[in-house]
Design an enzyme around this catalytic site. Structure first.
Site, PDB file in Angstrom:
ATOM      1  N   CYS A  75     -49.740 -12.986  15.551  1.00  0.00           N
ATOM      2  CA  CYS A  75     -48.821 -13.829  16.317  1.00  0.00           C
ATOM      3  C   CYS A  75     -48.083 -14.703  15.317  1.00  0.00           C
ATOM      4  O   CYS A  75     -48.713 -15.467  14.573  1.00  0.00           O
ATOM      5  CB  CYS A  75     -49.617 -14.687  17.307  1.00  0.00           C
ATOM      6  SG  CYS A  75     -48.638 -15.920  18.195  1.00  0.00           S
ATOM      7  N   CYS A 185     -41.337 -11.886  15.897  1.00  0.00           N
ATOM      8  CA  CYS A 185     -42.363 -12.077  16.930  1.00  0.00           C
ATOM      9  C   CYS A 185     -42.967 -10.711  17.188  1.00  0.00           C
ATOM     10  O   CYS A 185     -42.227  -9.720  17.308  1.00  0.00           O
ATOM     11  CB  CYS A 185     -41.751 -12.655  18.205  1.00  0.00           C
ATOM     12  SG  CYS A 185     -42.865 -12.669  19.632  1.00  0.00           S
TER      13      CYS A 185
END
Length: 257
Positions: A75, A185
């Site tokens: 992440c 992302c």
């Protein structure tokens, strides 16, 4: 159980980190992987820093209690906010992910580099430091994409909704002048095909999954922690939402070509 036979932990704010898990499983097919997606609290990219830290430590504790030998923080937001704190608190290899700006610069032939990411990733000092390395010589533009991880968390990875979202985001750019698009992302690789459609296949699309997986393998090898038995590893997925739909979506994304 020897440390070599223990599983590798993966964590993300939701289903996005599965894009990194796929690369790691290709590179380390003998290993077992435990994936924890915190979809109940997704997205992280619009939360306060302290909240992201607390959620990341909760997820790490969950995986540590399962006996992992290494952790991949798949992440970008959690990496940018928490990676140093994690390394200070846990005595296992911990690998993070950050926007793959260096390969984008190396491939660049004078065009614009666009970095798609969450607002928090783009606001963090870690990202500012990364930008500082190249901003004098490269035309780099951060592109915050709030709302996009939420769509992907719903299993919306193609179709009109994604197309229109990306079309709106890229309407201010001349596709001919974009050299690279960095996916900052881990949710974003799942919408890569629509992104190519929107930008007319003009730009090179880069994400950090392979580099992160390669670093995981390097650290395990250097620590003599690779699994030696000739076998096919397995992937087990957990999610804080604890419902069948999100687990089914997770495996669907893992098996998506």
């Amino acid at each position: 159980m020897s440390i070599n036979d223990k599983p590798i932990g993966f964590f993300d704010s939701g289903v996005g980190g599965i894009s990194v898990l796929k690369e790691a499983f290709k590179l380390l097919p003998k290993e077992d992987f435990l994936y924890y997606g915190d979809s109940k609290n997704a997205p992280y990219g619009t939360k306060k820093v302290e909240e992201v830290k607390a959620l990341t430590f909760n997820a790490t504790d969950f995986l540590m209690n399962k006996g992992i030998k290494a952790l991949v923080v798949a992440c970008n937001t959690a990496t940018s906010v928490t990676i140093n704190d994690l390394r200070e608190n846990y005595d296992i290899p911990i690998i993070g992910i950050e926007p793959a700006l260096k390969p984008a610069v190396e491939l660049n032939k004078g065009g614009k580099i666009i970095i798609m990411a969450t607002p928090m990733t783009l606001a963090e000092k870690k990202f500012a430091n990364l930008m500082d390395l190249y901003k004098e010589t490269e035309d780099i533009e951060p592109l915050p994409c709030p709302g996009l991880p939420e769509l992907i968390e719903q299993g919306i990875v193609s179709g009109d909704v994604i197309y229109n979202y990306l079309k709106d985001k890229f309407s201010k750019y001349d596709n001919e002048k974009i050299s690279s698009i960095v996916l900052g992302c881990t949710h974003y690789p799942f919408i890569e095909e629509t992104l190519k459609e929107v930008t007319h296949n003009k730009a090179c699309i880069i994400d950090g999954s392979f580099g992160t997986s390669r670093e995981l393998k390097r650290q395990l090898k250097n620590s003599n922690m690779l699994r030696e038995e000739n076998r096919v590893g397995k992937v087990t997925i957990f999610n804080s939402r604890e419902d069948k739909d999100i687990i089914d979506l997770s495996y669907k994304l893992f098996n998506m070509k």
